[in-house]
Motif scaffolding. Sequence first.
Motif, PDB file in Angstrom:
ATOM      1  N   GLY A  75       0.447  -1.198   0.246  1.00  0.00           N
ATOM      2  CA  GLY A  75      -0.280  -0.426  -0.053  1.00  0.00           C
ATOM      3  C   GLY A  75       0.250   1.204  -0.057  1.00  0.00           C
ATOM      4  O   GLY A  75       2.234   1.328  -0.476  1.00  0.00           O
ATOM      5  N   ALA A  76      -0.037   2.324   0.660  1.00  0.00           N
ATOM      6  CA  ALA A  76       1.089   3.559   0.513  1.00  0.00           C
ATOM      7  C   ALA A  76       2.503   3.572   1.411  1.00  0.00           C
ATOM      8  O   ALA A  76       3.546   4.682   1.176  1.00  0.00           O
ATOM      9  N   VAL A  77       2.317   2.837   2.518  1.00  0.00           N
ATOM     10  CA  VAL A  77       3.780   2.887   2.771  1.00  0.00           C
ATOM     11  C   VAL A  77       4.785   2.178   2.106  1.00  0.00           C
ATOM     12  O   VAL A  77       5.940   2.572   2.425  1.00  0.00           O
ATOM     13  N   ALA A  78       4.913   2.272   0.711  1.00  0.00           N
ATOM     14  CA  ALA A  78       5.530   1.516  -0.105  1.00  0.00           C
ATOM     15  C   ALA A  78       6.115   2.790  -0.797  1.00  0.00           C
ATOM     16  O   ALA A  78       7.448   3.309  -1.521  1.00  0.00           O
ATOM     17  N   LEU A  79       5.328   3.734  -1.316  1.00  0.00           N
ATOM     18  CA  LEU A  79       5.396   5.392  -1.798  1.00  0.00           C
ATOM     19  C   LEU A  79       6.946   5.844  -0.660  1.00  0.00           C
ATOM     20  O   LEU A  79       7.223   6.938  -1.661  1.00  0.00           O
ATOM     21  N   LEU A  80       6.566   5.576   0.285  1.00  0.00           N
ATOM     22  CA  LEU A  80       7.853   6.125   1.358  1.00  0.00           C
ATOM     23  C   LEU A  80       9.659   5.710   1.228  1.00  0.00           C
ATOM     24  O   LEU A  80       9.390   4.866   0.684  1.00  0.00           O
ATOM     25  N   ASP A  81      10.183   6.743   1.281  1.00  0.00           N
ATOM     26  CA  ASP A  81      11.890   6.285   1.094  1.00  0.00           C
ATOM     27  C   ASP A  81      12.075   5.214   2.266  1.00  0.00           C
ATOM     28  O   ASP A  81      12.137   5.795   3.381  1.00  0.00           O
ATOM     29  N   ASN A  82      12.861   4.418   2.099  1.00  0.00           N
ATOM     30  CA  ASN A  82      13.285   3.722   3.340  1.00  0.00           C
ATOM     31  C   ASN A  82      13.694   4.480   4.395  1.00  0.00           C
ATOM     32  O   ASN A  82      14.044   4.763   5.671  1.00  0.00           O
ATOM     33  N   ARG A  83      15.091   5.303   3.918  1.00  0.00           N
ATOM     34  CA  ARG A  83      15.411   6.153   5.357  1.00  0.00           C
ATOM     35  C   ARG A  83      14.498   7.277   5.618  1.00  0.00           C
ATOM     36  O   ARG A  83      14.743   7.059   7.139  1.00  0.00           O
ATOM     37  N   CYS A  84      13.721   7.187   5.083  1.00  0.00           N
ATOM     38  CA  CYS A  84      12.488   8.301   6.375  1.00  0.00           C
ATOM     39  C   CYS A  84      11.568   7.652   7.174  1.00  0.00           C
ATOM     40  O   CYS A  84      11.482   7.790   8.058  1.00  0.00           O
ATOM     41  N   ARG A  85      11.264   6.302   6.436  1.00  0.00           N
ATOM     42  CA  ARG A  85      11.200   5.238   7.586  1.00  0.00           C
ATOM     43  C   ARG A  85      11.944   4.931   8.642  1.00  0.00           C
ATOM     44  O   ARG A  85      11.706   5.103   9.964  1.00  0.00           O
ATOM     45  N   ASN A  86      12.902   4.689   8.278  1.00  0.00           N
ATOM     46  CA  ASN A  86      13.956   4.473   9.445  1.00  0.00           C
ATOM     47  C   ASN A  86      14.007   6.036  10.289  1.00  0.00           C
ATOM     48  O   ASN A  86      14.303   5.488  11.377  1.00  0.00           O
ATOM     49  N   LYS A  87      14.256   6.826   9.763  1.00  0.00           N
ATOM     50  CA  LYS A  87      14.252   7.803  10.807  1.00  0.00           C
ATOM     51  C   LYS A  87      13.338   8.095  12.073  1.00  0.00           C
ATOM     52  O   LYS A  87      12.825   8.703  12.626  1.00  0.00           O
ATOM     53  N   GLN A  88      12.258   7.638  11.258  1.00  0.00           N
ATOM     54  CA  GLN A  88      10.669   8.149  12.287  1.00  0.00           C
ATOM     55  C   GLN A  88      10.794   6.652  13.430  1.00  0.00           C
ATOM     56  O   GLN A  88      10.104   7.245  14.287  1.00  0.00           O
ATOM     57  N   GLN A  89      11.128   5.788  12.928  1.00  0.00           N
ATOM     58  CA  GLN A  89      11.001   4.741  13.848  1.00  0.00           C
ATOM     59  C   GLN A  89      11.538   4.901  15.654  1.00  0.00           C
ATOM     60  O   GLN A  89      11.432   4.575  16.224  1.00  0.00           O
ATOM     61  N   ILE A  90      13.086   5.792  14.531  1.00  0.00           N
ATOM     62  CA  ILE A  90      14.008   6.107  15.260  1.00  0.00           C
ATOM     63  C   ILE A  90      13.321   7.143  16.610  1.00  0.00           C
ATOM     64  O   ILE A  90      13.469   7.074  17.813  1.00  0.00           O
ATOM     65  N   LEU A  91      11.980   7.524  15.790  1.00  0.00           N
ATOM     66  CA  LEU A  91      12.159   9.259  16.814  1.00  0.00           C
ATOM     67  C   LEU A  91      10.483   8.180  17.667  1.00  0.00           C
ATOM     68  O   LEU A  91       9.757   8.570  18.337  1.00  0.00           O
ATOM     69  N   VAL A  92       9.962   7.383  17.257  1.00  0.00           N
ATOM     70  CA  VAL A  92       8.623   6.664  17.666  1.00  0.00           C
ATOM     71  C   VAL A  92       8.974   6.214  18.821  1.00  0.00           C
ATOM     72  O   VAL A  92      10.237   5.544  19.083  1.00  0.00           O
ATOM     73  N   LEU A  93       8.258   6.831  20.205  1.00  0.00           N
ATOM     74  CA  LEU A  93       8.033   5.847  21.446  1.00  0.00           C
ATOM     75  C   LEU A  93       6.941   4.413  21.954  1.00  0.00           C
ATOM     76  O   LEU A  93       5.988   5.133  21.290  1.00  0.00           O
ATOM     77  N   THR A  94       7.150   3.421  22.312  1.00  0.00           N
ATOM     78  CA  THR A  94       6.488   2.839  22.396  1.00  0.00           C
ATOM     79  C   THR A  94       6.342   3.514  24.328  1.00  0.00           C
ATOM     80  O   THR A  94       5.861   4.302  24.691  1.00  0.00           O
ATOM     81  N   ASP A  95       4.731   2.449  23.719  1.00  0.00           N
ATOM     82  CA  ASP A  95       3.775   3.082  24.894  1.00  0.00           C
ATOM     83  C   ASP A  95       4.407   2.940  26.959  1.00  0.00           C
ATOM     84  O   ASP A  95       3.619   3.684  27.045  1.00  0.00           O
ATOM     85  N   GLN A  96       4.975   1.981  26.494  1.00  0.00           N
ATOM     86  CA  GLN A  96       5.408   1.527  27.690  1.00  0.00           C
ATOM     87  C   GLN A  96       7.037   2.814  28.400  1.00  0.00           C
ATOM     88  O   GLN A  96       6.419   2.897  29.032  1.00  0.00           O
ATOM     89  N   VAL A  97       7.037   3.154  26.908  1.00  0.00           N
ATOM     90  CA  VAL A  97       8.325   4.287  27.467  1.00  0.00           C
ATOM     91  C   VAL A  97       7.589   5.957  27.766  1.00  0.00           C
ATOM     92  O   VAL A  97       8.499   6.187  27.832  1.00  0.00           O
ATOM     93  N   GLN A  98       6.296   5.463  27.451  1.00  0.00           N
ATOM     94  CA  GLN A  98       5.288   6.578  27.136  1.00  0.00           C
ATOM     95  C   GLN A  98       5.261   7.116  28.494  1.00  0.00           C
ATOM     96  O   GLN A  98       5.482   8.018  29.082  1.00  0.00           O
ATOM     97  N   LYS A  99       4.309   5.912  29.195  1.00  0.00           N
ATOM     98  CA  LYS A  99       4.861   5.520  30.276  1.00  0.00           C
ATOM     99  C   LYS A  99       5.261   6.106  31.249  1.00  0.00           C
ATOM    100  O   LYS A  99       5.264   6.781  32.058  1.00  0.00           O
ATOM    101  N   LEU A 100       7.102   5.122  31.206  1.00  0.00           N
ATOM    102  CA  LEU A 100       8.184   5.938  32.104  1.00  0.00           C
ATOM    103  C   LEU A 100       7.793   7.258  31.948  1.00  0.00           C
ATOM    104  O   LEU A 100       8.166   7.492  32.815  1.00  0.00           O
ATOM    105  N   THR A 101       7.982   8.160  30.568  1.00  0.00           N
ATOM    106  CA  THR A 101       8.287   8.990  30.721  1.00  0.00           C
ATOM    107  C   THR A 101       8.077   9.958  31.500  1.00  0.00           C
ATOM    108  O   THR A 101       7.924  11.121  32.532  1.00  0.00           O
ATOM    109  N   LEU A 102       6.244   9.504  31.552  1.00  0.00           N
ATOM    110  CA  LEU A 102       5.564  10.285  32.085  1.00  0.00           C
ATOM    111  C   LEU A 102       5.216  10.476  33.602  1.00  0.00           C
ATOM    112  O   LEU A 102       5.587  11.173  34.416  1.00  0.00           O
TER     113      LEU A 102
END
Length: 559
Positions: A75-102
Motif C-alpha cells: 500500500g501507501a507505505v511503499a511510496l516512502l523512502d526507506n531512510r525516511c521510515r528508518n528515521k521515524q522509527q527512531i523517534l517513535v516511543l512505545t506505550d511502555q516508554v511513554q508511560k515511564l516518561t510521563l
Amino acid sequence: MSEELLELADSTIPRIETLSEAQIKIIARNQWLVSLIDGGLTPRKALKRLQAEFPGPPRSTRWAQKLYKRYKSHGAVALLDNRCRNKQQILVLTDQVQKLTLAWWFARRAAGAHAIFQMVVKDCKEQGIKPPSYESIKKFLAARPQHEKLVRAGKIDIWDKQHRPVVRQMLTNYSNERWQIDHCSLPIWIREMAVVRARNRLTGEARYIWIPRAVWLTLLLDAHSRAVAGFYLSKKAPDAWSTSVALRHSILRKQNPRWRVKGIPSIIQPDCGKDFLSHAVAASLAYLGIILDHDPPRYPQMKGRIERFFRTLNTGCLRALPGHHAAIGVTSGAAKKYLAALLTRSQLVREIERFIVEDYHQRVHSETGRKPIELWGETVRLRMPTSQDALDNMLLKSDVRRKIRNTGIDFHLAGKGNLEESGGRYWSPGLVYHAGGDVVLRYNPEDLASVLVYSADTGEYIDEAWIMGEPDSRFNIVDIKRTRSQFRRGLIERQREYAEEIYALDRRAARQAEWDEARKLAEAHAEAEAEDSAEEPPSAEQDDVERLLAEFERRDRGL
C-alpha cells in the motif's frame, strides 16, 4: 490487499506534518508513477512522462517495476523512502516508554527534559527495553497538552479560568430577569480631604490636606439588554454594605431622567465573594423576593458580560480622565505628584454616569445588535418595591436616638474627638419641620456623604440629610439661611391666616347671637301690644315695630 496489510501500512505511515518538503515531493512523484502504470502505460513510458513532471536523476525500469510491486503488496507505505521510515522509527516511543516518561515527568515537577531522559534510559536498561533518543523525549514532552503542563506546575486554577471550555447559553428572555453583579478595582486615582494629626496651636482645630485614594466600583448589569442598572463607587474594598447601596441605587428611580433602568430583578448572579454571601445581603434580597444564583468558585467567565463592561468602561471612559494608572503610575507616590489634577469621588461618579447614559446606553451592542436602553425598554417586566423601607432596611441602622437641632444632626461614626473621625453635621431642608424631635439614622459606613433620617417614635421616614462643611457638600450656609427665612415667613403667614379665620368665625357667631336676641325682644313686644289693643286699628308705633322686624329679617338673610 488484505486487512492485515492495510493495518500494517496505516501503522507505519508517519504523519504528514512530520515530513519535509523533499519527502512530500518524493511521495507525490512515486504516486504519480504508480497511477501512470495503473492507467496502462509501460514502466518505460511512465518513467519518460514522470521525468517531464519531476526533473531529477533518471530511474531504471527495474526500479519502477519494484516500486509498483511493493505498492500492490504494502500500500501507501511503499511510496516512502526507506531512510525516511528508518528515521521515524527512531523517534517513535512505545506505550511502555511513554508511560515511564510521563511517570517521571509528573513525579519530578522541577526536572527538565534532559533529567527526565536520563531517568527513563536507566529504567529502560533495567527492564531490557531499547532506550529512546533524547530528541524523541524532548519532543514528546514539549507536545504535551496545556492542561497537563498546568497540572504538573500546580496551576489547575489558571487552566480553569483561561482554557476550560465554556458553554455560553442565553439564560434570559426579558429585561430585569437576571442581573449580574461584581466588583472591580478601577485603574484610576482620585483625591480626598484627610485630617492630619498636627493641629493648629491657636484654635486647636485639625488641619486637612488632599491625599490620593484608590477606588472600587460595584456595578449591576442587566444580562438580557446589557443595560447598566446602577453602581456604587467606594474608596475602600467593597463589602456587604457597598453591595447593598449599589443594589438600592439600581432598583430606585434615577435622578437623571434618561437613565430609565430600575425595578427589582428576579435573579441576581454574583460570585462566591464573602460580601455576596453575607447574612445581611441575603436577608435583604429575601425581603425583596430576589433569588441568588452564585457562580461556582474560580469561574469568572460565567458572568462574562459584566467583565466585558469593565473593560469597555476602562477603554472608553477612564483612560480619558486625569489620574489613570497608565498615565501617572500605579503607586500612591506617583499619584501625589498630580494631586491638583485628580478628580474627587463625586466628580468621578458624574463622569461614569455620563459615560453610561450618554455613550454606552446609546451605542449599538455588538452581540444583541440593539441599543441597551432601547432593548431594556421594549422587553422589561417592571416590578417595583411596595415601599422604600424595603430598600432602606439594607443599610446599617444606628440605634442611638439623636435630636434634630437648629443646626442639623450631629453624627460621628468614630467619635467626635477621634482624629480619624468620619461623619459630621448633617442637614436638609426637610429637617426644619421636625426640629427638636428625636430620630434614628440609617447609613452606609463606606459613604457618609448622606444619612437617612427616621422618626425614633414612629419609625416613619423623614428625609435624607447631607453632610455640611466639605468641598463637595450638597448644601451650604446660604441654603440654610434661605430655608429658615422661608420657613419663618411661612409660619407668620399661616398664623395670620389662622387668626383671620378664627376672628371671622367669632364675629359671625357674635352677630348671629345679637340678631337672635333682638328678634326675641321684638316678638315679645309685638305680642303684648296685640293683647292690649286687639280691637283698636293699627297705630303708628305698631307700624314701626313691623318695620323693625322686617329690617331684622332682611339683615338676617343678608348674613
